[in-house]
Design an enzyme around this catalytic site. Structure first.
Site, PDB file in Angstrom:
ATOM      1  N   HIS A 129      -1.694   3.505  -8.615  1.00 53.59           N
ATOM      2  CA  HIS A 129      -1.780   2.413 -10.101  1.00 53.59           C
ATOM      3  C   HIS A 129      -1.993   3.712 -11.118  1.00 53.59           C
ATOM      4  O   HIS A 129      -1.512   4.627 -10.813  1.00 53.59           O
ATOM      5  CB  HIS A 129      -3.755   2.675  -9.530  1.00 53.59           C
ATOM      6  CG  HIS A 129      -4.275   2.989  -9.187  1.00 53.59           C
ATOM      7  ND1 HIS A 129      -5.014   3.918  -8.334  1.00 53.59           N
ATOM      8  CD2 HIS A 129      -5.280   4.156 -10.259  1.00 53.59           C
ATOM      9  CE1 HIS A 129      -5.368   4.791  -8.631  1.00 53.59           C
ATOM     10  NE2 HIS A 129      -6.129   4.822  -9.693  1.00 53.59           N
TER      11      HIS A 129
ATOM     12  N   HIS B 156      -3.104   3.484 -15.319  1.00 52.97           N
ATOM     13  CA  HIS B 156      -3.919   2.736 -15.868  1.00 52.97           C
ATOM     14  C   HIS B 156      -3.716   2.671 -17.517  1.00 52.97           C
ATOM     15  O   HIS B 156      -2.067   3.179 -18.075  1.00 52.97           O
ATOM     16  CB  HIS B 156      -4.921   4.346 -16.204  1.00 52.97           C
ATOM     17  CG  HIS B 156      -6.065   4.489 -14.757  1.00 52.97           C
ATOM     18  ND1 HIS B 156      -7.447   4.368 -14.741  1.00 52.97           N
ATOM     19  CD2 HIS B 156      -6.079   4.939 -13.851  1.00 52.97           C
ATOM     20  CE1 HIS B 156      -7.303   4.604 -14.097  1.00 52.97           C
ATOM     21  NE2 HIS B 156      -6.792   5.741 -12.965  1.00 52.97           N
TER      22      HIS B 156
ATOM     23  N   HIS C  41       0.761  -0.976  -0.385  1.00 50.81           N
ATOM     24  CA  HIS C  41       0.433   0.072   0.469  1.00 50.81           C
ATOM     25  C   HIS C  41       1.020   1.246   0.193  1.00 50.81           C
ATOM     26  O   HIS C  41       1.575   1.346   1.357  1.00 50.81           O
ATOM     27  CB  HIS C  41      -1.056  -0.002   1.298  1.00 50.81           C
ATOM     28  CG  HIS C  41      -1.660   0.821   1.133  1.00 50.81           C
ATOM     29  ND1 HIS C  41      -3.028   1.157   0.662  1.00 50.81           N
ATOM     30  CD2 HIS C  41      -1.802   2.629   1.729  1.00 50.81           C
ATOM     31  CE1 HIS C  41      -3.570   2.168   0.521  1.00 50.81           C
ATOM     32  NE2 HIS C  41      -2.639   2.989   1.737  1.00 50.81           N
TER      33      HIS C  41
ATOM     34  N   HIS D 274      -4.443   4.194  -3.422  1.00 49.42           N
ATOM     35  CA  HIS D 274      -3.422   2.955  -3.728  1.00 49.42           C
ATOM     36  C   HIS D 274      -2.706   3.184  -4.994  1.00 49.42           C
ATOM     37  O   HIS D 274      -3.633   3.537  -5.663  1.00 49.42           O
ATOM     38  CB  HIS D 274      -3.874   1.726  -3.958  1.00 49.42           C
ATOM     39  CG  HIS D 274      -3.031   0.309  -3.176  1.00 49.42           C
ATOM     40  ND1 HIS D 274      -3.205  -0.653  -2.908  1.00 49.42           N
ATOM     41  CD2 HIS D 274      -1.829   0.610  -3.961  1.00 49.42           C
ATOM     42  CE1 HIS D 274      -2.419  -1.283  -2.137  1.00 49.42           C
ATOM     43  NE2 HIS D 274      -1.586  -0.637  -4.175  1.00 49.42           N
TER      44      HIS D 274
HETATM   45  P1  AMP Z   1      -8.308   6.469 -10.237  1.00 48.30           P
HETATM   46  O1  AMP Z   1      -9.663   7.791 -10.277  1.00 48.30           O
HETATM   47  O2  AMP Z   1      -7.666   7.471 -11.201  1.00 48.30           O
HETATM   48  O3  AMP Z   1      -8.180   7.065  -8.271  1.00 48.30           O
HETATM   49  O4  AMP Z   1      -8.435   6.090 -10.466  1.00 48.30           O
HETATM   50  C1  AMP Z   1      -9.178   4.950  -9.926  1.00 48.30           C
HETATM   51  C2  AMP Z   1     -10.132   3.746 -10.661  1.00 48.30           C
HETATM   52  O5  AMP Z   1     -10.377   2.415 -10.320  1.00 48.30           O
HETATM   53  C3  AMP Z   1     -11.666   4.242 -11.538  1.00 48.30           C
HETATM   54  O6  AMP Z   1     -11.051   3.938 -13.468  1.00 48.30           O
HETATM   55  C4  AMP Z   1     -12.325   3.332 -10.676  1.00 48.30           C
HETATM   56  O7  AMP Z   1     -13.613   2.794 -12.201  1.00 48.30           O
HETATM   57  C5  AMP Z   1     -11.400   1.771 -10.683  1.00 48.30           C
HETATM   58  N1  AMP Z   1     -12.199   1.466  -9.588  1.00 48.30           N
HETATM   59  C6  AMP Z   1     -12.449   1.318  -8.564  1.00 48.30           C
HETATM   60  N2  AMP Z   1     -13.124   0.938  -7.822  1.00 48.30           N
HETATM   61  C7  AMP Z   1     -12.711  -0.337  -8.494  1.00 48.30           C
HETATM   62  C8  AMP Z   1     -12.906  -2.117  -8.181  1.00 48.30           C
HETATM   63  N3  AMP Z   1     -13.060  -2.836  -6.984  1.00 48.30           N
HETATM   64  N4  AMP Z   1     -12.732  -3.378  -8.926  1.00 48.30           N
HETATM   65  C9  AMP Z   1     -11.563  -2.496 -10.536  1.00 48.30           C
HETATM   66  N5  AMP Z   1     -11.796  -1.081 -10.542  1.00 48.30           N
HETATM   67  C10 AMP Z   1     -12.234  -0.299  -9.496  1.00 48.30           C
HETATM   68 ZN    ZN Z   2      -4.299   0.063  -0.661  1.00 46.52          ZN
END
Ligand code: AMP
Ligand code: ZN
Length: 119
Positions: free
Chosen positions: A106, A108, A49, A104
């Protein structure tokens, strides 16, 4: 902290929240975004995390390098077409003004034939 009990992405990594997994190794995890913008839209993240890109230190350089070299391999496996006619987009939203919703870190990976819903 290694895992945050309130973090939905930590729960996905632990398997207590379901996801459509794309990839896993000892350090990294990848799964399909639940609300895809494009025919291919998945997220690559460290299992540990880390709240956002803002928290990265020199110790994370190799891990981030691994994400960036994994991205093209997984993009092609998931249906993105090859460069230069195909391709994909890599996005790291950071903080409120960066549009970050899940805290967390990530990455894309977005691609596939157009049109896309956004971008
Ligand atoms: P960000 O705005 O970069 O924080 O993007 C978070 C992304 O996580 C968004 O595109 C959401 O659609 C995706 N997201 C949120 N919850 C989940 C989940 N449980 N499973 C898969 N994707 C998720
Ligand atoms: Zn996390």
């Amino acid at each position: 902290m290694a895992s945050d009990p309130h973090c939905v992405f930590c729960k996905i990594i632990e398997g207590t929240v379901p996801s459509r997994k794309v990839y896993e190794d000892e350090e990294l995890f990848a799964f399909h975004d639940i609300a895809p913008w494009a025919p291919v839209h998945f997220l690559i993240l460290p299992k540990r995390h880390i709240a956002s890109m803002a928290q990265l230190t020199e110790q994370d350089a190799a891990m981030m390098g691994r994400i960036m070299t994994l991205a093209p391999r997984l993009a092609l496996e998931q249906g993105c077409r090859p460069y230069p006619g195909g391709g994909w987009r890599v996005v790291i939203n950071t903080g409120a003004e960066g549009g970050q919703e899940v805290h967390h870190l990530h990455v894309h990976v977005i691609g596939g034939p157009r049109p896309w819903l956004k971008g």
